[in-house]
Design a protein around this motif. Sequence first.
Motif, PDB file in Angstrom:
ATOM      1  N   GLN A   1      44.786 -69.181  50.105  1.00 56.53           N
ATOM      2  CA  GLN A   1      44.067 -69.819  49.117  1.00 56.53           C
ATOM      3  C   GLN A   1      44.972 -70.567  48.176  1.00 56.53           C
ATOM      4  N   ARG A   2      45.502 -71.388  48.726  1.00 63.13           N
ATOM      5  CA  ARG A   2      46.782 -72.071  47.921  1.00 63.13           C
ATOM      6  C   ARG A   2      46.058 -72.964  46.727  1.00 63.13           C
ATOM      7  N   GLU A   3      45.013 -73.720  47.224  1.00 60.19           N
ATOM      8  CA  GLU A   3      44.227 -74.434  46.031  1.00 60.19           C
ATOM      9  C   GLU A   3      43.669 -73.749  45.154  1.00 60.19           C
ATOM     10  N   LEU A   4      43.004 -72.568  45.391  1.00 63.13           N
ATOM     11  CA  LEU A   4      42.469 -71.669  44.206  1.00 63.13           C
ATOM     12  C   LEU A   4      43.814 -71.132  43.341  1.00 63.13           C
ATOM     13  N   CYS A   5      44.749 -70.768  43.975  1.00 63.15           N
ATOM     14  CA  CYS A   5      46.051 -70.355  43.204  1.00 63.15           C
ATOM     15  C   CYS A   5      46.536 -71.564  42.213  1.00 63.15           C
ATOM     16  N   THR A   6      46.521 -72.615  42.875  1.00 60.45           N
ATOM     17  CA  THR A   6      46.794 -73.775  41.701  1.00 60.45           C
ATOM     18  C   THR A   6      46.013 -74.042  40.816  1.00 60.45           C
ATOM     19  N   SER A   7      44.838 -73.880  41.001  1.00 60.82           N
ATOM     20  CA  SER A   7      43.907 -74.012  39.739  1.00 60.82           C
ATOM     21  C   SER A   7      44.149 -72.980  38.991  1.00 60.82           C
ATOM     22  N   CYS A   8      44.293 -71.748  39.427  1.00 62.72           N
ATOM     23  CA  CYS A   8      44.498 -70.539  38.412  1.00 62.72           C
ATOM     24  C   CYS A   8      45.774 -70.885  37.404  1.00 62.72           C
TER      25      CYS A   8
ATOM     26  N   LEU B   1      44.233 -54.199  48.589  1.00 63.44           N
ATOM     27  CA  LEU B   1      45.225 -54.101  49.760  1.00 63.44           C
ATOM     28  C   LEU B   1      45.302 -55.166  50.485  1.00 63.44           C
ATOM     29  N   GLU B   2      44.425 -56.496  50.191  1.00 64.11           N
ATOM     30  CA  GLU B   2      44.575 -57.571  50.853  1.00 64.11           C
ATOM     31  C   GLU B   2      44.874 -58.799  50.125  1.00 64.11           C
ATOM     32  N   ASP B   3      46.173 -59.090  50.024  1.00 68.35           N
ATOM     33  CA  ASP B   3      46.399 -60.148  49.095  1.00 68.35           C
ATOM     34  C   ASP B   3      46.418 -61.515  49.771  1.00 68.35           C
ATOM     35  N   ILE B   4      45.328 -62.241  49.204  1.00 67.46           N
ATOM     36  CA  ILE B   4      44.783 -63.468  50.118  1.00 67.46           C
ATOM     37  C   ILE B   4      45.631 -64.846  49.293  1.00 67.46           C
ATOM     38  N   ALA B   5      46.625 -64.485  48.672  1.00 64.11           N
ATOM     39  CA  ALA B   5      47.102 -65.835  47.992  1.00 64.11           C
ATOM     40  C   ALA B   5      47.480 -66.886  48.982  1.00 64.11           C
ATOM     41  N   ALA B   6      48.101 -66.374  50.103  1.00 63.73           N
ATOM     42  CA  ALA B   6      48.517 -67.430  51.190  1.00 63.73           C
ATOM     43  C   ALA B   6      47.374 -68.245  51.463  1.00 63.73           C
TER      44      ALA B   6
ATOM     45  N   TRP C   1      38.395 -63.256  36.974  1.00 64.27           N
ATOM     46  CA  TRP C   1      36.972 -63.842  36.625  1.00 64.27           C
ATOM     47  C   TRP C   1      36.125 -63.524  37.867  1.00 64.27           C
ATOM     48  N   GLY C   2      34.792 -63.564  37.813  1.00 59.50           N
ATOM     49  CA  GLY C   2      33.918 -63.343  38.807  1.00 59.50           C
ATOM     50  C   GLY C   2      34.422 -62.007  39.934  1.00 59.50           C
ATOM     51  N   ASP C   3      34.452 -62.339  41.021  1.00 58.12           N
ATOM     52  CA  ASP C   3      34.878 -61.360  41.922  1.00 58.12           C
ATOM     53  C   ASP C   3      36.551 -61.299  42.140  1.00 58.12           C
ATOM     54  N   PHE C   4      37.183 -62.145  41.536  1.00 61.73           N
ATOM     55  CA  PHE C   4      38.631 -62.332  41.773  1.00 61.73           C
ATOM     56  C   PHE C   4      39.450 -61.964  40.712  1.00 61.73           C
ATOM     57  N   LYS C   5      40.735 -61.551  40.923  1.00 59.15           N
ATOM     58  CA  LYS C   5      41.937 -61.522  40.105  1.00 59.15           C
ATOM     59  C   LYS C   5      43.011 -62.281  40.694  1.00 59.15           C
ATOM     60  N   TYR C   6      43.659 -63.009  39.976  1.00 60.67           N
ATOM     61  CA  TYR C   6      45.052 -63.665  40.313  1.00 60.67           C
ATOM     62  C   TYR C   6      46.152 -63.347  39.363  1.00 60.67           C
ATOM     63  N   ILE C   7      47.329 -62.889  39.881  1.00 60.69           N
ATOM     64  CA  ILE C   7      48.348 -62.401  39.199  1.00 60.69           C
ATOM     65  C   ILE C   7      49.644 -63.545  39.345  1.00 60.69           C
ATOM     66  N   TYR C   8      50.058 -63.674  38.387  1.00 60.02           N
ATOM     67  CA  TYR C   8      51.537 -64.552  38.435  1.00 60.02           C
ATOM     68  C   TYR C   8      52.759 -63.767  37.990  1.00 60.02           C
ATOM     69  N   HIS C   9      53.686 -63.781  38.550  1.00 62.98           N
ATOM     70  CA  HIS C   9      54.822 -63.038  38.235  1.00 62.98           C
ATOM     71  C   HIS C   9      56.060 -64.226  37.840  1.00 62.98           C
TER      72      HIS C   9
ATOM     73  N   LEU D   1      46.378 -62.703  44.912  1.00 61.66           N
ATOM     74  CA  LEU D   1      45.126 -62.944  44.598  1.00 61.66           C
ATOM     75  C   LEU D   1      44.302 -61.770  45.305  1.00 61.66           C
ATOM     76  N   PHE D   2      43.380 -61.529  44.542  1.00 60.57           N
ATOM     77  CA  PHE D   2      42.559 -60.277  45.393  1.00 60.57           C
ATOM     78  C   PHE D   2      40.794 -60.728  45.408  1.00 60.57           C
ATOM     79  N   ASN D   3      40.240 -60.410  46.145  1.00 59.70           N
ATOM     80  CA  ASN D   3      38.877 -60.481  45.968  1.00 59.70           C
ATOM     81  C   ASN D   3      38.287 -59.188  45.988  1.00 59.70           C
ATOM     82  N   LEU D   4      37.901 -58.800  44.693  1.00 61.27           N
ATOM     83  CA  LEU D   4      37.864 -57.392  44.136  1.00 61.27           C
ATOM     84  C   LEU D   4      36.389 -56.866  44.701  1.00 61.27           C
ATOM     85  N   ARG D   5      35.223 -57.675  45.221  1.00 59.04           N
ATOM     86  CA  ARG D   5      34.054 -57.423  45.647  1.00 59.04           C
ATOM     87  C   ARG D   5      34.182 -56.922  47.049  1.00 59.04           C
ATOM     88  N   THR D   6      35.183 -57.510  47.820  1.00 59.42           N
ATOM     89  CA  THR D   6      35.255 -57.079  49.261  1.00 59.42           C
ATOM     90  C   THR D   6      36.587 -56.230  49.433  1.00 59.42           C
TER      91      THR D   6
END
Length: 480
Positions: free
Chosen positions: A426-433, A419-424, A393-401, A409-414
Amino acid sequence: MSGQPNILLIMCDQLRADVLECYGNEFVHTPNIRRLAESGICFDRAYSQTPVCVPARHGLLAGVNPFELGLVDNSLDFNEIRHPLPERVRSEGYATYAVGKMHFHPVRKHYGFDRMLLSEEIASHIQDDDYLLYLRENGYGHVIEPHGKRSENYYVPQKSELPEELHSTAWTAARTCELIRSNRNRPFFIFTSFIKPHPPFDPCSPYDRMYPESEIPMPVRQESEKNPDDYSIWIQNDYKVNGIDRVSDDDIRRIRSHYYGSISQIDKQIGLILDTLEDTGLRDNTLIVFTADHGEMLGDHYAFGKRTYYEASTRIPMIVSQPNKWPQGERRDQLCMLQDVYATIIVASGGAVPPESSGKDLAAVGHDPAISIRERIIAEYGNGRAMKFMLRWGDFKYIYHTNGERESLFNLRTDPLELEDIAADQRELCTSCRQQLVDYYIEYAFEEALDGDRLRSYPHEIPVAGGYLNQYPGWPSTIA
């Protein structure tokens, strides 16, 4: 119905979007696909929900999420398709044709196609495959594995044993051109499906030397990715290249060179199809949709193949062109997927999209770039520990294994190269996903994804190396 456009759906197998000129690639020569894009609209955020051949193709054919058919991998056991695309289009008065690779089961199940001219990746009987009959009739029935050597050579770059004019890529285009010329006076729907650039990467001469290996850019990757966390990537790498740590940079450049050559070989044939439409005076009134079933990692993130939610695997080209109806030379950033091809073609033919379809008619955003057709894409692949999910969605992509409940979690705009996994961070955002995924699969009653009110999970495990998969070591004996 008067005023109906002709419809041509062109699909490539394993074609990632970013290797095309119209998607910003300045290295690989694809002038005819660029020519098509300049006469239509490029959709920049098109995705394959289940990035592997059978689910992607049948999701398009049925107009529903692949998992609704029981397809989350390359199984041939799936639910009945209630409203197949060619059947819906034929009911509007169209002559319907399938050319090339369909991957149907049974092989010649027609789904509403009036005529099928098949060139399948793996044939079991020569009588089922029009291309193999053509090779035999033209003195090349002796060629073993005419689509390239598989098994231990599956990802080994090759030069085709066939002359260019007899390669499956040329055959598929030639049959398409014949059908266009023979259907000038009635509306037609042709589904043209190239086997390539699916491995083995076996372009003909001169395409096998078109891209000097010394000039080939290396994959996008970083050392920390050398032992991938993605269970499917680990398995793919092991059986396709027998351990990614043993593939040299020269090997990777050679693989990429032959992949690029296969794409340029396809591009030439697409040019011939466009020329035929123009020569017959049908181009302006022909709706062309160009896409792929999924992409190819090609060494990015130390991975080969598909079956993953990196952009190289799941993002696909999507070009729609009809010069007398659609804007030309424009781009759209709405999220879209293969079921949208289903809806777009049915509406263009004059039909109504079945209510159970998840597809959206792309003509709406084609004419009004401000229209939103969906806020997100939810996608899934695999079984057991190999199962994974994507929320885009939007600028973001979340992947769960499911293997170890790992998240990315990746911000595809930036970070478009992922190459920069920001999941750690953005815990609250990952929980929402995760909760969005749970709610979605509960709504669909997709129990394979769930463990009660949670996403399914397994203790983390690294698979044991198994070496090369037996990729059909011998061409079936019924072919000769």
